[in-house]
Write a protein that holds these residues in place. Structure first.
Motif, PDB file in Angstrom:
ATOM      1  N   LYS A 125      15.612   9.698  -3.309  1.00 32.17           N
ATOM      2  CA  LYS A 125      16.526  10.148  -2.269  1.00 32.17           C
ATOM      3  C   LYS A 125      15.759  10.432  -0.981  1.00 32.17           C
ATOM      4  N   GLY A 126      16.272   9.890   0.113  1.00 27.93           N
ATOM      5  CA  GLY A 126      15.609  10.071   1.399  1.00 27.93           C
ATOM      6  C   GLY A 126      14.576   9.005   1.714  1.00 27.93           C
ATOM      7  N   ARG A 127      14.184   8.224   0.714  1.00 31.07           N
ATOM      8  CA  ARG A 127      13.200   7.155   0.931  1.00 31.07           C
ATOM      9  C   ARG A 127      13.802   5.770   0.747  1.00 31.07           C
ATOM     10  N   PHE A 128      14.755   5.645  -0.173  1.00 31.58           N
ATOM     11  CA  PHE A 128      15.377   4.353  -0.480  1.00 31.58           C
ATOM     12  C   PHE A 128      16.807   4.333   0.059  1.00 31.58           C
ATOM     13  N   THR A 129      17.248   3.150   0.485  1.00 29.60           N
ATOM     14  CA  THR A 129      18.619   2.971   0.947  1.00 29.60           C
ATOM     15  C   THR A 129      19.200   1.708   0.337  1.00 29.60           C
ATOM     16  N   ILE A 130      20.332   1.849  -0.352  1.00 30.93           N
ATOM     17  CA  ILE A 130      21.013   0.702  -0.933  1.00 30.93           C
ATOM     18  C   ILE A 130      22.126   0.269   0.012  1.00 30.93           C
ATOM     19  N   SER A 131      22.339  -1.040   0.104  1.00 31.93           N
ATOM     20  CA  SER A 131      23.396  -1.567   0.953  1.00 31.93           C
ATOM     21  C   SER A 131      23.875  -2.895   0.371  1.00 31.93           C
ATOM     22  N   ARG A 132      24.985  -3.403   0.907  1.00 37.70           N
ATOM     23  CA  ARG A 132      25.505  -4.675   0.449  1.00 37.70           C
ATOM     24  C   ARG A 132      26.074  -5.450   1.617  1.00 37.70           C
ATOM     25  N   ILE A 189      18.027  -3.177  -1.385  1.00 36.32           N
ATOM     26  CA  ILE A 189      17.504  -1.822  -1.437  1.00 36.32           C
ATOM     27  C   ILE A 189      16.273  -1.774  -0.542  1.00 36.32           C
ATOM     28  N   GLN A 190      16.356  -0.969   0.491  1.00 36.76           N
ATOM     29  CA  GLN A 190      15.249  -0.758   1.409  1.00 36.76           C
ATOM     30  C   GLN A 190      14.427   0.402   0.870  1.00 36.76           C
ATOM     31  N   MET A 191      13.162   0.157   0.645  1.00 39.59           N
ATOM     32  CA  MET A 191      12.287   1.163   0.053  1.00 39.59           C
ATOM     33  C   MET A 191      11.190   1.517   1.052  1.00 39.59           C
ATOM     34  N   ASN A 192      11.202   2.756   1.507  1.00 38.54           N
ATOM     35  CA  ASN A 192      10.221   3.247   2.472  1.00 38.54           C
ATOM     36  C   ASN A 192       9.348   4.324   1.825  1.00 38.54           C
ATOM     37  N   GLU A 193       8.242   4.611   2.464  1.00 40.25           N
ATOM     38  CA  GLU A 193       7.317   5.658   1.988  1.00 40.25           C
ATOM     39  C   GLU A 193       6.998   5.464   0.505  1.00 40.25           C
ATOM     40  N   LEU A 194       6.681   4.259   0.151  1.00 44.91           N
ATOM     41  CA  LEU A 194       6.431   3.944  -1.250  1.00 44.91           C
ATOM     42  C   LEU A 194       5.216   4.684  -1.784  1.00 44.91           C
ATOM     43  N   GLU A 195       5.324   5.059  -3.045  1.00 43.62           N
ATOM     44  CA  GLU A 195       4.279   5.815  -3.736  1.00 43.62           C
ATOM     45  C   GLU A 195       3.837   5.020  -4.968  1.00 43.62           C
ATOM     46  N   PHE A 208      17.552   4.703 -13.752  1.00 42.45           N
ATOM     47  CA  PHE A 208      18.438   4.477 -12.619  1.00 42.45           C
ATOM     48  C   PHE A 208      17.712   4.782 -11.317  1.00 42.45           C
ATOM     49  N   VAL A 209      17.960   3.944 -10.310  1.00 40.66           N
ATOM     50  CA  VAL A 209      17.372   4.163  -8.985  1.00 40.66           C
ATOM     51  C   VAL A 209      18.465   4.439  -7.947  1.00 40.66           C
ATOM     52  N   ALA A 210      19.437   3.518  -7.861  1.00 34.88           N
ATOM     53  CA  ALA A 210      20.482   3.656  -6.852  1.00 34.88           C
ATOM     54  C   ALA A 210      21.681   2.810  -7.238  1.00 34.88           C
ATOM     55  N   ALA A 211      22.839   3.152  -6.674  1.00 34.34           N
ATOM     56  CA  ALA A 211      24.051   2.386  -6.924  1.00 34.34           C
ATOM     57  C   ALA A 211      24.926   2.397  -5.683  1.00 34.34           C
ATOM     58  N   GLN A 267       0.837  -1.201   0.000  1.00 40.46           N
ATOM     59  CA  GLN A 267       0.000   0.000   0.000  1.00 40.46           C
ATOM     60  C   GLN A 267       0.876   1.258   0.000  1.00 40.46           C
ATOM     61  N   PRO A 268       0.352   2.349  -0.507  1.00 36.12           N
ATOM     62  CA  PRO A 268       1.099   3.623  -0.439  1.00 36.12           C
ATOM     63  C   PRO A 268       1.517   3.927   0.995  1.00 36.12           C
ATOM     64  N   GLY A 269       2.753   4.377   1.129  1.00 39.98           N
ATOM     65  CA  GLY A 269       3.303   4.649   2.455  1.00 39.98           C
ATOM     66  C   GLY A 269       4.000   3.460   3.083  1.00 39.98           C
ATOM     67  N   GLY A 270       3.861   2.295   2.458  1.00 45.50           N
ATOM     68  CA  GLY A 270       4.457   1.081   2.996  1.00 45.50           C
ATOM     69  C   GLY A 270       5.916   0.920   2.620  1.00 45.50           C
ATOM     70  N   SER A 271       6.488  -0.217   3.006  1.00 39.17           N
ATOM     71  CA  SER A 271       7.905  -0.489   2.783  1.00 39.17           C
ATOM     72  C   SER A 271       8.109  -1.880   2.186  1.00 39.17           C
ATOM     73  N   LEU A 272       9.196  -2.001   1.457  1.00 42.37           N
ATOM     74  CA  LEU A 272       9.648  -3.290   0.939  1.00 42.37           C
ATOM     75  C   LEU A 272      11.170  -3.294   0.947  1.00 42.37           C
ATOM     76  N   ARG A 273      11.758  -4.479   1.064  1.00 42.72           N
ATOM     77  CA  ARG A 273      13.199  -4.627   0.893  1.00 42.72           C
ATOM     78  C   ARG A 273      13.447  -5.639  -0.217  1.00 42.72           C
ATOM     79  N   LEU A 274      14.126  -5.192  -1.239  1.00 38.73           N
ATOM     80  CA  LEU A 274      14.506  -6.069  -2.338  1.00 38.73           C
ATOM     81  C   LEU A 274      15.919  -6.595  -2.096  1.00 38.73           C
ATOM     82  N   SER A 275      16.138  -7.824  -2.537  1.00 37.47           N
ATOM     83  CA  SER A 275      17.456  -8.445  -2.425  1.00 37.47           C
ATOM     84  C   SER A 275      17.947  -8.848  -3.804  1.00 37.47           C
ATOM     85  N   CYS A 276      19.262  -8.819  -3.976  1.00 35.08           N
ATOM     86  CA  CYS A 276      19.890  -9.255  -5.213  1.00 35.08           C
ATOM     87  C   CYS A 276      21.045 -10.168  -4.842  1.00 35.08           C
TER      88      CYS A 276
END
Length: 118
Positions: A65-72, A81-87, A47-50, A13-22
């Motif tokens: 920016k400010g909503r998504f965070t990439i990490s490894r 990629i942690q995705m918050n405040e999804l629209e 492009f989203v993030a690197a 739902q809008p405002g929700g969060s997901l974490r994608l893995s690769c």
């Protein structure tokens, strides 16, 4: 050669969060820079993030920016990629890509669908 497998997509739902893995199948994971891109229906892939090979440098599209965070996690050979405040505008197929340090070729995964809808 690097095989990339994305996971973690789904309906949120809008405002929700997901974490994608690769997950990257390579013994040289630490030698690769990684990125996330996305493609919405009828639109170009964007492009989203690197993240750099050492995790020191990260880059984001202005739209996330400010909503998504990439990490490894080098021990797990996985990029997140942690995705918050999804629209609803974040709805797209999300792709992971890898590029060897100093290389010019990109490896791509098959993508994972993210749908943001109420």
């Amino acid at each position: 050669q690097v095989h990339l497998e994305e996971s973690g997509g789904g309906l949120v739902q809008p405002g929700g969060s997901l974490r994608l893995s690769c997950l990257a199948s390579t013994s040289a994971f630490k030698s690769y820079n990684f990125g996330w891109h996305r493609q919405a229906p009828g639109k170009e892939r964007e492009f989203v993030a690197a993240i750099s090979y050492d995790g020191v440098n990260t880059y984001y599209a202005d739209s996330v920016k400010g909503r998504f965070t990439i990490s490894r996690d080098n021990a797990m050979s996985t990029v997140y990629i942690q995705m918050n405040e999804l629209e609803p505008e974040d709805t797209a197929v999300y792709y992971c890509n890898a590029r060897l340090i100093g290389g010019t070729s990109d490896y791509w995964g098959q993508g994972t669908q993210v749908t943001v809808s109420s």
